[in-house]
Motif scaffolding. Sequence first.
Motif, PDB file in Angstrom:
ATOM      1  N   GLU A   1       0.826  -1.203   0.000  1.00  0.00           N
ATOM      2  CA  GLU A   1       0.000   0.000   0.000  1.00  0.00           C
ATOM      3  C   GLU A   1       0.861   1.253   0.000  1.00  0.00           C
ATOM      4  OE1 GLU A   1      -2.194  -0.413   3.586  1.00  0.00           O
ATOM      5  OE2 GLU A   1      -3.466  -2.018   2.834  1.00  0.00           O
ATOM      6  N   HIS A   2       0.644   2.072  -1.007  1.00  0.00           N
ATOM      7  CA  HIS A   2       1.226   3.421  -1.063  1.00  0.00           C
ATOM      8  C   HIS A   2       2.721   3.427  -0.756  1.00  0.00           C
ATOM      9  CE1 HIS A   2      -2.877   4.657  -1.373  1.00  0.00           C
ATOM     10  NE2 HIS A   2      -3.156   4.060  -0.233  1.00  0.00           N
TER      11      HIS A   2
ATOM     12  N   ASN B   1       6.388   4.427  -1.089  1.00  0.00           N
ATOM     13  CA  ASN B   1       7.203   5.534  -1.572  1.00  0.00           C
ATOM     14  C   ASN B   1       8.656   5.277  -1.222  1.00  0.00           C
ATOM     15  OD1 ASN B   1       5.643   7.991  -2.722  1.00  0.00           O
ATOM     16  ND2 ASN B   1       4.373   7.238  -1.038  1.00  0.00           N
TER      17      ASN B   1
ATOM     18  N   LYS C   1       6.578   6.018  -6.524  1.00  0.00           N
ATOM     19  CA  LYS C   1       5.622   7.071  -6.175  1.00  0.00           C
ATOM     20  C   LYS C   1       4.270   6.460  -5.885  1.00  0.00           C
ATOM     21  CE  LYS C   1       8.059  10.153  -9.341  1.00  0.00           C
ATOM     22  NZ  LYS C   1       8.100  10.570 -10.738  1.00  0.00           N
ATOM     23  N   ASP C   2       4.029   6.231  -4.599  1.00  0.00           N
ATOM     24  CA  ASP C   2       2.709   5.806  -4.160  1.00  0.00           C
ATOM     25  C   ASP C   2       2.242   4.535  -4.891  1.00  0.00           C
ATOM     26  OD1 ASP C   2       0.964   6.697  -2.176  1.00  0.00           O
ATOM     27  OD2 ASP C   2      -0.537   7.210  -3.693  1.00  0.00           O
TER      28      ASP C   2
ATOM     29  N   SER D   1       0.875   0.895  -5.260  1.00  0.00           N
ATOM     30  CA  SER D   1       0.069  -0.071  -4.520  1.00  0.00           C
ATOM     31  C   SER D   1      -0.203  -1.283  -5.407  1.00  0.00           C
ATOM     32  CB  SER D   1      -1.277   0.537  -4.098  1.00  0.00           C
ATOM     33  OG  SER D   1      -1.061   1.578  -3.183  1.00  0.00           O
TER      34      SER D   1
ATOM     35  N   ASP E   1       8.093   5.127   2.834  1.00  0.00           N
ATOM     36  CA  ASP E   1       6.728   5.235   3.327  1.00  0.00           C
ATOM     37  C   ASP E   1       5.914   4.128   2.673  1.00  0.00           C
ATOM     38  OD1 ASP E   1       4.673   6.268   4.810  1.00  0.00           O
ATOM     39  OD2 ASP E   1       4.022   7.633   3.221  1.00  0.00           O
ATOM     40  N   GLY E   2       4.850   3.711   3.371  1.00  0.00           N
ATOM     41  CA  GLY E   2       3.995   2.681   2.826  1.00  0.00           C
ATOM     42  C   GLY E   2       3.997   1.465   3.723  1.00  0.00           C
TER      43      GLY E   2
ATOM     44  N   CYS F   1       5.697   4.945 -11.173  1.00  0.00           N
ATOM     45  CA  CYS F   1       4.258   4.801 -10.927  1.00  0.00           C
ATOM     46  C   CYS F   1       3.730   3.579 -11.674  1.00  0.00           C
ATOM     47  CB  CYS F   1       3.476   5.999 -11.469  1.00  0.00           C
ATOM     48  SG  CYS F   1       3.987   7.563 -10.802  1.00  0.00           S
TER      49      CYS F   1
END
Lengths: 251, 224
Positions: free
Chosen positions: A5-6, A8, A18-19, A21, A55-56, A224
């Motif tokens: 999930e998400h 980064n 980039k984000d 998922s 992150d994520g 992405c």
Amino acid sequence: MIVAEHINKYYGKLHVLKDVSLTVARGEVVVIIGPSGSGKSTFLRCLNYLETIDDGYITMEGQPIGKKKLSDGRLVDDSRKNIYRLRSRIGMVFQRFNLFPHQTALQNVMEGPLTVTKIPVAEAKARSLALLAKVGLADKADAYPVQLSGGQQQRVAIARALAMQPQVMLFDEPTSALDPELVGEVLEVIKDLAREGMTMVVVTHEMGFAREVADRVIFMNDGCILEEARPQEIFTNPAHPRTKEFLSKIL
Amino acid sequence: MRIGPIDVEFLLAIMPILLKGALMTIELTVLAIFFGTIIGLFVALMKISRFKLLTVFGGIYTWVIRGIPLLVQLFILYYGLAQYFDIQLSPKAAAVLGLSICGGAYIAEIFRAGIQSIDKGQMEAALSLGMSYTQAMRRVILPQAYRRLLPPMGNEFIALMKDTSLVSVITMVELMRSGILLNSTYIRSMEIYLTVGIIYLIMTTFFIYIINLIEKRLSISDAS
């Protein structure tokens, strides 16, 4: 099975993921394609935490990989022990094989079960010989990696990953370092695994292979996920112009 | 009896003392290699560790020890410690300590270079199987590194053997000091020091021979 999930990730100032998922279901074969530098290998390596993420949140069967969530929602690094344990359940095959050159093919395959799961030698040997037979290299058990062709080395590497009896297999461009005539034998082994219902995430440039075995194809570009679809759809009628452009160059 | 300029009788007379000194030189070398290798491995692992504090400590260790002459280090250990902390090491203890600490710094650099010369993919492959960092080091990285380490290690061991002659200045009686003591009695510098030199040469030659033997054995099992 695997939920990311998400995600980064940065290399210094460079935003490489980039984000992103992705959810991979049990038994599903997900193929990730995209131009080089699009972050597809990096993303794959995050799934067993060979790459850290900034992150994520990633889980496998509900268990966090790398970072765990505290009750207040903050993410903290998981203990090394947990990371090691999770990695033992995720098989990984590398572009450059990365066989252990000081060990024979058989010793390479036995290494994980002996060192990590610590099963008896006889059992590890039996399992490893069976796996070498499965990838068609029963007669190469005592050969050292330098004595094997690239295709053979990669098949040993697949057997080595399978020896840990993983729940998921990650393939990082498994045929990119091979001479063209050796690609087929490695893809055959991976196809066999797909047929047996192994859950797999494969980063590859082999579009024919993607079309044949993928349940879902992911197109990544510039960090992405731009598009994900069934192979028939993405190869015949890509939705995103960037996907169209990429496929027209590569097909 | 004389053969040309060489007084054979004199040589035979001093030989037992020199050989006894040579034996001590070998003992010092073996001890220094043993402890130096242990120190070297730990310092090398510190230097590549992900813990900043260990990295810094390892860096300071190799920087300081390699930057100060061994002779000075030996004086500090033997005379310096006695003055400041009332620690009077025996000549042998100071010799072994000084040689090991010094050898350890050089050996650490050899280990570090050897470990870092192993392809990163090897560590990744080991980790991907679920191995811990320590297991990966022990099972995958170090067995590959030590084959590459052998030639530079051999050089270091030979250097260490020759460096043992420096401990003669802290009254440790080994081959060099035996020579010095004999010369203060007989004042026959050429014969004595030439003999001492030849004994060192024989010992280092034998050492190189053994290292080559090990190297050959390893390259066979390597199959590469």
